[in-house]
Structures are given as structure tokens and as C-alpha cells.
Enzyme design. Structure first.
Site, mmCIF file in Angstrom:
data_model
loop_
_atom_site.group_PDB
_atom_site.id
_atom_site.type_symbol
_atom_site.label_atom_id
_atom_site.label_comp_id
_atom_site.label_asym_id
_atom_site.label_seq_id
_atom_site.Cartn_x
_atom_site.Cartn_y
_atom_site.Cartn_z
ATOM 1 N N LYS A 2 45.914 31.391 36.102
ATOM 2 C CA LYS A 2 44.355 31.676 36.719
ATOM 3 C C LYS A 2 43.787 30.494 37.271
ATOM 4 O O LYS A 2 43.587 29.463 36.842
ATOM 5 C CB LYS A 2 43.464 32.132 35.408
ATOM 6 C CG LYS A 2 41.993 32.503 36.123
ATOM 7 C CD LYS A 2 41.224 33.234 34.896
ATOM 8 C CE LYS A 2 40.333 32.308 34.090
ATOM 9 N NZ LYS A 2 39.007 31.895 35.001
ATOM 10 N N ASP A 58 40.861 34.536 40.329
ATOM 11 C CA ASP A 58 39.583 34.801 39.565
ATOM 12 C C ASP A 58 38.470 34.285 40.416
ATOM 13 O O ASP A 58 37.666 33.507 40.197
ATOM 14 C CB ASP A 58 39.583 34.344 38.350
ATOM 15 C CG ASP A 58 38.324 34.476 37.349
ATOM 16 O OD1 ASP A 58 37.982 35.752 38.013
ATOM 17 O OD2 ASP A 58 38.097 33.633 36.447
ATOM 18 N N LYS A 115 35.974 36.718 41.734
ATOM 19 C CA LYS A 115 34.849 37.663 41.542
ATOM 20 C C LYS A 115 34.026 38.017 42.437
ATOM 21 O O LYS A 115 32.867 37.702 42.647
ATOM 22 C CB LYS A 115 33.996 37.192 40.353
ATOM 23 C CG LYS A 115 34.746 36.863 39.022
ATOM 24 C CD LYS A 115 33.862 36.577 37.880
ATOM 25 C CE LYS A 115 34.607 36.301 36.528
ATOM 26 N NZ LYS A 115 35.253 34.943 36.369
ATOM 27 N N ASP A 126 29.854 41.496 47.116
ATOM 28 C CA ASP A 126 29.137 41.484 48.578
ATOM 29 C C ASP A 126 29.060 42.880 49.100
ATOM 30 O O ASP A 126 29.469 43.946 48.517
ATOM 31 C CB ASP A 126 29.830 40.389 49.557
ATOM 32 C CG ASP A 126 28.799 39.918 50.604
ATOM 33 O OD1 ASP A 126 27.795 40.408 51.155
ATOM 34 O OD2 ASP A 126 28.706 38.691 50.763
ATOM 35 N N THR A 129 30.169 38.470 30.349
ATOM 36 C CA THR A 129 29.709 38.285 29.060
ATOM 37 C C THR A 129 28.621 37.477 28.908
ATOM 38 O O THR A 129 28.109 37.438 27.758
ATOM 39 C CB THR A 129 31.054 38.010 28.347
ATOM 40 O OG1 THR A 129 31.680 36.927 28.911
ATOM 41 C CG2 THR A 129 32.147 39.047 28.020
ATOM 42 N N ARG A 154 41.358 26.582 26.897
ATOM 43 C CA ARG A 154 41.256 25.588 26.251
ATOM 44 C C ARG A 154 42.277 25.453 25.102
ATOM 45 O O ARG A 154 43.014 24.386 24.896
ATOM 46 C CB ARG A 154 39.896 25.152 25.802
ATOM 47 C CG ARG A 154 39.038 24.621 26.872
ATOM 48 C CD ARG A 154 37.619 24.827 26.400
ATOM 49 N NE ARG A 154 37.023 26.302 26.416
ATOM 50 C CZ ARG A 154 36.112 26.427 26.161
ATOM 51 N NH1 ARG A 154 35.004 25.609 26.010
ATOM 52 N NH2 ARG A 154 35.791 27.885 26.124
#
Ligand code: C5P
Length: 239
Positions: A38, A64, A66, A69, A126, A217
Site C-alpha cells: 500500500k 491509497d 482516497k 472531488d 474510522t 506496523r
């Protein structure tokens, strides 16, 4: 009908590292042990499309970004990105139906020319809880709103959504197995939750209906990232 994905194909590692050199070192280490890498907004803004091509030498990429518009702007941005032929790319469902339809048309045209890119929608970030949504004028619960937006994304021709692993099962039930669920917030048994609030283990996420698991992580900050990826793949295979 397409074949079920293997555990390897389902594992997406978030390259949340600050520099190109660190990202490429990680990509090298994880080659053959992950289905996708990613690349997020931070690395893309810093390093650009050429960097994405470098990463693709090691594994397919989930870009990624996102995008959010008006329809024309999102469609033109996606058109500019299609030559990279990343495996996954995403937009915000809250850009609305016309924007999602315009985005979907671009990605579908790319696939009709032999491209592989699939388009996902981010439903509700989230980071937004019920109170934040209420302050923004929305009365629905985050989970309800996410499901509503998942259905809308499907009706607009998207290939799936980014959602919490807890929502993956209800999205699958509402939209069907073929509408994909990509879920972050994954923590192997015994590893620290860090800033993730609602976490599932890799096995729970697979059983709960996730198509792709995004892990950051627990792999990138492990003393031995390759071994950490292998352990997670073994747990996914058992589920
Ligand atoms: O390190 P960790 O496994 O928590 O990384 C998860 C990745 O998924 C990060 O890149 C994070 O930005 C992303 N993400 C998330 N929660 C969301 C959406 C994206 O953790 N709802």
C-alpha cells in the site's frame, strides 16, 4: 467465476515509512511474502508516480489516495493514474453517486483495454465517530452509514469498499461475496493495538468476511518484517 484468493494474495502491507529508501528496502524484504504493497498519500505526494513503478517491481500496488472531488475532477485524476495499472485504487463514497459513477467508468474502460485496476470506496473514515457525524449533520450511526454507502458504491459500479473488519460481514451479506472488503485494523494475537481501537486478528478477519487485510506496523516495525509476514500468512492459511 474467479478462483478464491490465496492468503498471500489477501495480505496487503501498508508502507507507512517516511522515505523512498526505507520503502524500497521494505519492498525488497517482503517480495514474495505479500500480495500487495500500500502506497499512501504521504509517499505518493513526496515521491510521485515513478516511485509507484519502482514499488511494482516487488509487488502489485494499492494506491491509497482516497480521491474526493467533483465527478469530472476525480475522473480526470483517475485517467491520469490509470497508466500505472495499480491493482487497487480508492475514492470517497461521500463524493456522491455521480462522482462514483464517473470514477467507475474510467476504471472499467481501463479494464476493457486489458488493465487490472479495481476501484474501492472509502465509506466512513474510522476517525469519525457518531458524535463527529452528528456535528457534520448526519443522524445515522457510523456502521449504518457505512453499509448504506457500500450499497450505493456497488450500485455505482465500484468493486468494493474499505471498511472496518467488524463491518466486513454485513457488507458481504448485503452486497455479496464478489463485492470486496479491504480491512485495516488487523493485529496478530499478542501484538500491541497501538492507536487502533477496534481490532481483529488475521484469522478473525478472514473468517469475518474480509477480502484483503491491510497490515502496517505489526510487519513494518517488527525486528524481522519477513518473519512477521510469514507468521501472519500462516495464521491466515489456518483460518
Ligand atoms: O500500522 P497499522 O496496521 O495500524 O496500519 C494500518 C494502515 O491502514 C495505515 O496505513 C492506516 O492509515 C490505514 N487505515 C486504517 N484505518 C482506516 C483506514 C486506513 O488504519 N480506517
Amino acid at each position: 467465476m474467479s478462483l478464491p484468493l490465496t492468503p498471500l494474495e489477501r495480505l496487503v502491507v501498508a508502507m507507512d515509512v517516511p522515505t523512498r529508501a526505507e520503502a524500497l528496502a521494505l519492498a525488497r524484504t517482503l517480495k514474495g511474502r505479500v500480495g500487495m504493497l500500500k502506497v499512501g498519500l504521504e509517499l505518493f505526494c513526496a515521491e510521485g508516480p515513478e516511485f509507484v513503478k519502482e514499488v511494482q517491481a516487488y509487488a502489485p500496488v494499492f494506491l491509497d489516495l482516497k480521491l474526493h472531488d467533483i465527478p469530472n475532477t476525480v475522473a480526470r485524476a483517475l485517467e491520469a493514474l490509470m497508466p500505472l495499472d495499480v491493482s487497487l485504487i480508492n475514492i470517497h463514497a461521500q463524493g456522491g453517486p455521480a462522482m462514483m459513477e464517473a470514477a467507475s467508468a474510467v476504471v472499467r474502460a481501463h479494464r476493457s483495454r486489458g488493465g487490472r485496476t479495481q476501484l474501492l470506496a472509502v465509506t466512513v473514515l474510522t476517525s469519525l465517530d457518531r458524535e463527529a457525524l452528528a456535528r457534520m449533520g448526519h443522524t445515522a450511526e457510523p456502521g449504518e452509514m457505512a453499509l448504506h454507502l457500500a450499497r450505493l458504491a456497488q450500485s455505482c459500479g465500484l468493486d468494493g469498499v474499505v471498511c472496518s473488519p467488524q463491518e466486513a460481514g454485513s457488507v458481504r451479506d448485503a452486497c455479496g461475496e464478489g463485492f470486496h472488503r479491504l480491512t485495516p485494523g488487523i493485529r496478530p494475537q499478542g501484538s500491541a493495538a497501538q492507536d487502533q481501537a477496534r481490532i481483529l486478528t488475521p484469522a478473525q478477519a478472514i473468517r469475518g468476511g474480509s477480502t484483503w487485510l491491510v497490515v502496517g506496523r505489526p510487519i513494518t516495525q517488527a525486528p524481522d518484517p519477513a518473519a512477521a509476514a510469514e507468521t501472519i500468512l500462516a495464521e491466515m492459511a489456518q483460518a
